[in-house]
Design an enzyme around this catalytic site. Sequence first.
Site, short mmCIF file in Angstrom:
data_model
loop_
_atom_site.label_atom_id
_atom_site.label_comp_id
_atom_site.label_asym_id
_atom_site.label_seq_id
_atom_site.Cartn_x
_atom_site.Cartn_y
_atom_site.Cartn_z
N CYS A 65 0.87 -1.17 0.00
CA CYS A 65 0.00 0.00 0.00
C CYS A 65 0.91 1.22 0.00
CB CYS A 65 -0.91 0.01 1.22
SG CYS A 65 -1.83 1.57 1.42
N LYS B 73 -11.42 -0.61 -6.33
CA LYS B 73 -11.71 -1.05 -4.96
C LYS B 73 -13.10 -1.65 -4.83
CE LYS B 73 -8.49 1.62 -2.08
NZ LYS B 73 -7.88 0.45 -1.45
#
Length: 236
Positions: A87, A169
């Site tokens: 991330c 997402k």
Amino acid sequence: MEKTKHTLGILGGMGPEATSVLYKRITDRTVVSCDQEHIDILIYSHAGLPDRTGCILCGEGEQLWEKLAKDVQMLKTAGCEYLAVPCNTCHYFGERFQKEMDGHFINMIEETAKYVAERRYRKVGILATDGTVKADLYRKALNTLDIEAVYPDEEHQKAVMSLIYDQIKRGEKGDKHLFQGIAQHMHGQGCEAVILACTELSVFAVNYELTGGFYIDAMEALARRCIESCGGEYSY
């Protein structure tokens, strides 16, 4: 002489699909002739963590870090000697991760900057979340190597965020035409290449099999260092 193997911990779930891309990338890029030549990996996909960009922009970074620190300690206790966090935005806490891991945190942003320098690019675009952009993480890393970093303008940054949050997402493949418009904008800014500086964009790259020198996937740089740090042999 056989290399010493080390156990890799992956703190993922940000998002889960991106974490699976990193695991597959490491597996695919490791030169092996049998199972035992792969590196040992422990993955914690902590999907329930608060949104990283939201926490950074709203001043709730300390609350997020408390959760991340507990996760790191859990992985260390389980025997992980190196840590990777797929991330980019989470690298806002890069120095803290490094301290918690006694210098064995594999910093994706720093590794990507080295990857760019190896290819002798002097001006690159950064496609990332608002959190990563606000923290200016990539510009800082690239500037130390005399590489100019360029962010999209406000309109195209909104498009980047929409692609990440409203599409990938949510499990969608991602709008290729939207992405191409962003890439063309960066090319028009004089960028020799663009860094896919969000792991959701790494997912997008897999979905559309993006290839060519114009796209630099931060996940690739991370995978390479994970393999090499833990005693494996990397091959693209």
